[in-house]
Design a protein around this motif. Structure first.
Motif, PDB file in Angstrom:
ATOM      1  N   GLN A  75       0.826  -1.207   0.000  1.00  0.00           N
ATOM      2  CA  GLN A  75       0.000   0.000   0.000  1.00  0.00           C
ATOM      3  C   GLN A  75       0.862   1.259   0.000  1.00  0.00           C
ATOM      4  N   VAL A  76       1.941   1.236   0.754  1.00  0.00           N
ATOM      5  CA  VAL A  76       2.829   2.392   0.901  1.00  0.00           C
ATOM      6  C   VAL A  76       4.250   1.907   0.664  1.00  0.00           C
ATOM      7  N   GLY A  77       5.039   2.713  -0.049  1.00  0.00           N
ATOM      8  CA  GLY A  77       6.431   2.354  -0.282  1.00  0.00           C
ATOM      9  C   GLY A  77       7.332   3.570  -0.152  1.00  0.00           C
ATOM     10  N   ILE A  78       8.609   3.310   0.137  1.00  0.00           N
ATOM     11  CA  ILE A  78       9.609   4.373   0.153  1.00  0.00           C
ATOM     12  C   ILE A  78      10.823   3.928  -0.642  1.00  0.00           C
ATOM     13  N   SER A  79      11.467   4.908  -1.264  1.00  0.00           N
ATOM     14  CA  SER A  79      12.640   4.613  -2.072  1.00  0.00           C
ATOM     15  C   SER A  79      13.534   5.837  -2.132  1.00  0.00           C
ATOM     16  N   ALA A  80      14.838   5.599  -2.090  1.00  0.00           N
ATOM     17  CA  ALA A  80      15.793   6.674  -2.326  1.00  0.00           C
ATOM     18  C   ALA A  80      15.877   6.902  -3.825  1.00  0.00           C
ATOM     19  N   ASN A  81      16.043   8.153  -4.228  1.00  0.00           N
ATOM     20  CA  ASN A  81      16.277   8.466  -5.637  1.00  0.00           C
ATOM     21  C   ASN A  81      17.398   9.494  -5.713  1.00  0.00           C
ATOM     22  N   THR A  82      17.820   9.856  -6.901  1.00  0.00           N
ATOM     23  CA  THR A  82      18.965  10.754  -7.027  1.00  0.00           C
ATOM     24  C   THR A  82      18.712  12.117  -6.391  1.00  0.00           C
ATOM     25  N   ALA A  83      17.465  12.583  -6.401  1.00  0.00           N
ATOM     26  CA  ALA A  83      17.153  13.903  -5.855  1.00  0.00           C
ATOM     27  C   ALA A  83      16.744  13.868  -4.390  1.00  0.00           C
ATOM     28  N   GLY A  84      16.487  12.698  -3.832  1.00  0.00           N
ATOM     29  CA  GLY A  84      16.046  12.621  -2.444  1.00  0.00           C
ATOM     30  C   GLY A  84      15.317  11.331  -2.156  1.00  0.00           C
ATOM     31  N   ILE A  85      14.041  11.459  -1.779  1.00  0.00           N
ATOM     32  CA  ILE A  85      13.242  10.309  -1.351  1.00  0.00           C
ATOM     33  C   ILE A  85      11.870  10.366  -2.012  1.00  0.00           C
ATOM     34  N   SER A  86      11.351   9.207  -2.371  1.00  0.00           N
ATOM     35  CA  SER A  86       9.989   9.088  -2.877  1.00  0.00           C
ATOM     36  C   SER A  86       9.175   8.256  -1.901  1.00  0.00           C
ATOM     37  N   VAL A  87       7.944   8.716  -1.644  1.00  0.00           N
ATOM     38  CA  VAL A  87       6.972   7.965  -0.866  1.00  0.00           C
ATOM     39  C   VAL A  87       5.828   7.646  -1.810  1.00  0.00           C
ATOM     40  N   TYR A  88       5.511   6.365  -1.950  1.00  0.00           N
ATOM     41  CA  TYR A  88       4.445   5.921  -2.846  1.00  0.00           C
ATOM     42  C   TYR A  88       3.236   5.527  -2.013  1.00  0.00           C
ATOM     43  N   ILE A  89       2.087   6.080  -2.359  1.00  0.00           N
ATOM     44  CA  ILE A  89       0.832   5.711  -1.707  1.00  0.00           C
ATOM     45  C   ILE A  89      -0.045   5.132  -2.810  1.00  0.00           C
ATOM     46  N   LEU A  90      -0.089   3.812  -2.879  1.00  0.00           N
ATOM     47  CA  LEU A  90      -0.668   3.121  -4.029  1.00  0.00           C
ATOM     48  C   LEU A  90      -2.133   2.756  -3.821  1.00  0.00           C
ATOM     49  N   GLY A  91      -2.835   2.630  -4.929  1.00  0.00           N
ATOM     50  CA  GLY A  91      -4.200   2.128  -4.923  1.00  0.00           C
ATOM     51  C   GLY A  91      -5.279   3.184  -4.807  1.00  0.00           C
ATOM     52  N   ILE A  92      -4.899   4.455  -4.711  1.00  0.00           N
ATOM     53  CA  ILE A  92      -5.901   5.517  -4.641  1.00  0.00           C
ATOM     54  C   ILE A  92      -6.499   5.700  -6.039  1.00  0.00           C
ATOM     55  N   GLU A  93      -7.814   5.627  -6.116  1.00  0.00           N
ATOM     56  CA  GLU A  93      -8.498   5.703  -7.410  1.00  0.00           C
ATOM     57  C   GLU A  93      -8.346   7.062  -8.088  1.00  0.00           C
ATOM     58  N   ASP A  94      -8.555   8.139  -7.340  1.00  0.00           N
ATOM     59  CA  ASP A  94      -8.506   9.498  -7.885  1.00  0.00           C
ATOM     60  C   ASP A  94      -7.045   9.954  -7.949  1.00  0.00           C
ATOM     61  N   LYS A  95      -6.510  10.070  -9.151  1.00  0.00           N
ATOM     62  CA  LYS A  95      -5.097  10.417  -9.329  1.00  0.00           C
ATOM     63  C   LYS A  95      -4.772  11.857  -8.937  1.00  0.00           C
ATOM     64  N   ASN A  96      -5.772  12.678  -8.695  1.00  0.00           N
ATOM     65  CA  ASN A  96      -5.555  14.058  -8.254  1.00  0.00           C
ATOM     66  C   ASN A  96      -5.674  14.212  -6.741  1.00  0.00           C
ATOM     67  N   TYR A  97      -6.093  13.163  -6.066  1.00  0.00           N
ATOM     68  CA  TYR A  97      -6.401  13.232  -4.640  1.00  0.00           C
ATOM     69  C   TYR A  97      -5.221  13.705  -3.794  1.00  0.00           C
ATOM     70  N   LEU A  98      -4.073  13.069  -3.912  1.00  0.00           N
ATOM     71  CA  LEU A  98      -2.928  13.428  -3.069  1.00  0.00           C
ATOM     72  C   LEU A  98      -2.531  14.890  -3.243  1.00  0.00           C
ATOM     73  N   ALA A  99      -2.414  15.327  -4.495  1.00  0.00           N
ATOM     74  CA  ALA A  99      -2.008  16.707  -4.755  1.00  0.00           C
ATOM     75  C   ALA A  99      -3.043  17.692  -4.220  1.00  0.00           C
ATOM     76  N   GLN A 100      -4.313  17.416  -4.455  1.00  0.00           N
ATOM     77  CA  GLN A 100      -5.363  18.337  -4.018  1.00  0.00           C
ATOM     78  C   GLN A 100      -5.526  18.342  -2.498  1.00  0.00           C
ATOM     79  N   ALA A 101      -5.484  17.180  -1.877  1.00  0.00           N
ATOM     80  CA  ALA A 101      -5.735  17.089  -0.441  1.00  0.00           C
ATOM     81  C   ALA A 101      -4.528  17.485   0.415  1.00  0.00           C
ATOM     82  N   PHE A 102      -3.309  17.254  -0.074  1.00  0.00           N
ATOM     83  CA  PHE A 102      -2.135  17.424   0.782  1.00  0.00           C
ATOM     84  C   PHE A 102      -1.028  18.293   0.181  1.00  0.00           C
ATOM     85  N   GLY A 103      -1.067  18.531  -1.119  1.00  0.00           N
ATOM     86  CA  GLY A 103       0.021  19.220  -1.812  1.00  0.00           C
ATOM     87  C   GLY A 103       0.427  20.541  -1.198  1.00  0.00           C
TER      88      GLY A 103
END
Length: 142
Positions: A75-103
């Protein structure tokens, strides 16, 4: 090697301060999801070719494929990348939800359909990130 040991070994390959941030994120996510299943994906395909950054996963849900079918994934993942860190929150139907609710409340982070990227934990609101994780888990549980 146990998944916990693989995760710790992965964190140790990262330079500071990214290593400490990943360890702290791991602790935060385990606080939000204390009984979750842990995953470690080394980023390699069946032939051993590197196809992605290694990542740590938390929880489980059925991930549906665009061409049909489903498989169990985290459901949730974390990964290091060249610029820093990515947090993945998977399975949310509305692809705009994270940006709109928390951005706007996250701080210095880039938010896409299921990914929150940032340079360091100090650049973001950890409380807002925890809330985003909780909301994502609620949407994909059950």
């Amino acid at each position: 090697m146990s998944i916990e040991k693989q995760i710790e070994a992965y964190f140790l390959t990262q330079p500071e301060p990214k290593r400490s941030d990943l360890k702290e994120l791991h602790r935060i996510i385990l606080d939000v999801m204390p009984q979750c299943r842990l995953w470690f994906l080394d980023g390699k395909d069946e032939s051993g070719k590197i196809v992605s950054n290694p990542n740590v996963g938390y929880g489980t849900h059925k991930m549906r494929h665009a061409r049909g079918g489903a498989r169990e994934f985290y459901q949730v993942g974390i990964s290091a990348n060249t610029a820093g860190i990515s947090v993945y929150i998977l399975g949310i139907e509305d692809k705009n939800y994270l940006a709109q609710a928390f951005g706007k409340d996250l701080g210095k982070a880039k938010v896409t359909g299921y990914c929150i990227k940032f340079k360091t934990l100090g650049d973001i609101s950890v409380e807002t990130l925890k809330h985003a994780i909780q909301c994502g888990v609620e949407q994909t549980s059950g």
